[in-house]
Design a protein around this motif. Structure first.
Motif: not given
Length: 275
Positions: A85-91, A125-128, A138-139, A145-147
């Motif tokens: 769950e934590e990995e869904r967000y940018s560092p 999606r475009m921003s990421l 994949a990243e 998903v997190g956003r």
């Protein structure tokens, strides 16, 4: 105030530090050195030490392997879903993630990009996907998903108070092309109708030098503590010092003071859309 966070390695979160402490306790209980444990996992002893301190991200597969090697009987494996769950967000966002999710009010100023809580899936999606250096598809999907999950805050029960002030240039710029841009603006109009969401625009005609310090977020926790959050160029800071957060509150109030009212902001967006 905390130190800025380097995007190359996530914050040493309480979750990772707690997991690391469990690993260290089990390792010492069984009389295994860091080097010996490293030999069994293809990691160096120093890497094992970094895992134990929470200074290095640990892969869920590694956690499962350590659970077996240290005879943890599922104690370590139980943490895997929380790591995922934590990995869904940018560092750089992870330290603020839980503060935002529990906030009873948020006060946001956005100057360069539409805030994540207001983004459509296509805009997000475009921003990421335009991250530099480039990341894999994949990243992007993992972070997406997190956003999108974060946006549950908009309709959470009880409803939080959410105030977003957006600089006009970021809305004028047709980020992602005409269709994506129009969908994003229409989405803002829909969200502005929610009873707990306030969206204001600082118009192009504004001559006062407000917002010169850049985007910011102020969050009010359930216990009424206030936190500040700023992020720029891959670095972020969660601000806890009362005097610094107070300054942010004053700056945000000043920006709101020169922004259009919510109703006038809606009309401004409609005119931008040609409606």
């Amino acid at each position: 105030m905390t130190d800025p966070v380097n995007q190359s390695e996530p914050l040493s979160s309480a979750l990772r530090r707690g997991l690391g402490a469990q690993i260290r306790t089990l390792r010492e209980k069984h009389g295994v050195s860091r080097n010996e444990l490293g030999d069994q996992t293809n990691f160096s002893g120093s890497a094992i030490g970094a895992f134990e301190r929470g200074d290095r991200t640990i892969d869920p597969g590694m956690v499962v392997r350590l659970d077996e090697l240290l005879f943890a009987d599922g104690l370590l494996k139980a943490v895997v879903p929380y790591l995922e769950e934590e990995e869904r967000y940018s560092p750089q966002f992870r330290d603020f993630m839980r503060i935002e999710a529990k906030a009873i009010s948020l006060w946001v100023y956005s100057a360069t990009v539409v805030h994540g809580l207001l983004q459509t899936e296509a805009y997000a999606r475009m921003s990421l996907g335009t991250h530099m250096p480039a990341v894999t598809e994949a990243e992007v999907e993992r972070l997406l998903v997190g956003r999108m999950n974060r946006q549950a805050l908009l309709r959470r029960d009880p409803l939080p108070t959410l105030c977003f002030v957006l600089d006009a240039p970021l809305l004028v710029r047709r980020f992602g092309g005409d269709q994506l841009w129009r969908e994003q603006l229409m989405h803002l109009l829909e969200l502005a109708e929610l009873p707990n969401v306030r969206i204001q625009v600082v118009p192009m005609e504004c001559e006062e030098p407000v917002g010169e310090l850049g985007p910011m977020t102020i969050a009010e926790a359930p216990d009424r503590r206030m936190f500040g959050y700023v992020e720029t160029q891959g670095y972020s800071t969660v601000i806890t010092r009362k005097e610094v957060v107070s300054e942010m509150v004053q700056r945000h109030a000043n920006i709101r003071g020169v922004a259009l009212s919510p109703r006038a902001s809606t009309q401004w967006i409609l005119r931008l859309l040609g409606e």
